[in-house]
Design a protein around this motif. Structure first.
Motif, PDB file in Angstrom:
ATOM      1  N   CYS A 170      40.279  35.236  42.248  1.00 41.97           N
ATOM      2  CA  CYS A 170      39.930  34.344  43.360  1.00 41.97           C
ATOM      3  C   CYS A 170      38.429  34.268  43.627  1.00 41.97           C
ATOM      4  CB  CYS A 170      40.676  34.740  44.628  1.00 41.97           C
ATOM      5  SG  CYS A 170      39.997  36.198  45.440  1.00 41.97           S
TER       6      CYS A 170
ATOM      7  N   HIS B  16      46.910  31.346  48.898  1.00 45.71           N
ATOM      8  CA  HIS B  16      45.838  32.176  48.343  1.00 45.71           C
ATOM      9  C   HIS B  16      45.679  31.906  46.849  1.00 45.71           C
ATOM     10  CE1 HIS B  16      43.181  35.549  47.681  1.00 45.71           C
ATOM     11  NE2 HIS B  16      43.936  35.916  46.662  1.00 45.71           N
TER      12      HIS B  16
ATOM     13  N   CYS C 172      40.258  41.640  43.793  1.00 49.68           N
ATOM     14  CA  CYS C 172      39.991  42.055  45.170  1.00 49.68           C
ATOM     15  C   CYS C 172      41.266  42.673  45.752  1.00 49.68           C
ATOM     16  CB  CYS C 172      39.514  40.869  46.004  1.00 49.68           C
ATOM     17  SG  CYS C 172      40.794  39.637  46.298  1.00 49.68           S
TER      18      CYS C 172
ATOM     19  N   CYS D 155      44.155  40.102  46.409  1.00 48.75           N
ATOM     20  CA  CYS D 155      44.906  39.757  45.191  1.00 48.75           C
ATOM     21  C   CYS D 155      45.767  40.925  44.744  1.00 48.75           C
ATOM     22  CB  CYS D 155      43.952  39.350  44.071  1.00 48.75           C
ATOM     23  SG  CYS D 155      43.256  37.704  44.284  1.00 48.75           S
TER      24      CYS D 155
ATOM     25  N   CYS E 120      36.092  39.177  42.027  1.00 47.77           N
ATOM     26  CA  CYS E 120      37.524  39.160  41.712  1.00 47.77           C
ATOM     27  C   CYS E 120      37.735  38.117  40.611  1.00 47.77           C
ATOM     28  CB  CYS E 120      38.330  38.812  42.954  1.00 47.77           C
ATOM     29  SG  CYS E 120      40.074  38.549  42.605  1.00 47.77           S
TER      30      CYS E 120
HETATM   31 ZN   LIG Z   1      41.007  38.077  44.626  1.00 56.13          ZN
END
Ligand SMILES: [Zn+2]
Length: 193
Positions: free
Chosen positions: A19, A61, A44, A47, A16
């Protein structure tokens, strides 16, 4: 895998791009146009869901943006900027936005979804470069200014410390120049800190 997916997986090292997770990667398109490597981000599912559904955004997050905002790929910068703007009321995203740099073209692209605008019609003061100004900031003048009602010209390059935002006018701030309290148009200042 499509050729575009293949390129995105190569670019992101199969992670990702926001993240770093490698869980169930999808393509997030950042522009309303045909999909390409240059307008897409590999993200991902976590996200992607949060990007696309503002009600599920979990601020914690997105601490990952402190890394991914420095990604060299423009579409990643665009998404990082949008999410930071969405989360701005948290405080820390504003600090990251202050550090972040997008070239003019990328900023227009990032702002196209309206993410940078304030929801409740709240007034946002921005300097001549589009940086957000806050009470207490320091700025410099980027133009000689004739001051209404005063006998002097405020010189380009003059520093104005501890500015105050004019609460009902996004184009104006107040500050002291040569000992005089004056109103200055935000477009003629540049934030220094
Ligand atoms: Zn992510």
């Amino acid at each position: 895998m499509t050729p575009i997916e293949k390129k995105l997986y190569d670019r992101s090292d199969s992670k990702c791009e926001l993240c770093g997770s490698n869980d169930d990667l999808r393509i997030h398109l950042t522009k309303e146009e045909a999909i390409s490597v240059d307008n897409s981000v590999l993200v991902c599912t976590t996200c992607k869901n949060q990007i696309e559904n503002t009600t599920t955004t979990d601020p914690n997050h997105w601490r990952c943006l402190s890394d991914s905002m420095w990604n060299e790929n423009k579409p990643v910068q665009v998404v990082a900027w949008r999410m930071l703007n969405r989360l701005r009321p948290e405080g820390w995203p504003q600090d990251l936005l202050d550090m972040m740099y997008l070239d003019e073209e990328t900023l227009v692209w990032a702002a196209a979804t309206g993410e940078g605008e304030d929801e409740e019609g709240k007034i946002v003061h921005k300097d001549g470069n589009g940086n957000i100004l806050k009470d207490g900031d320091s700025v410099v003048l980027i133009k000689d200014l004739d001051v209404k009602g005063a006998t002097f010209t405020a010189k380009r390059g003059a520093a104005v410390h501890n500015i105050k935002l004019v609460w009902d006018n996004a184009d104006q701030i107040e500050g002291r120049v040569e000992g005089q309290h004056i109103v200055i148009l935000t477009q003629y200042v540049k934030k220094t800190k």
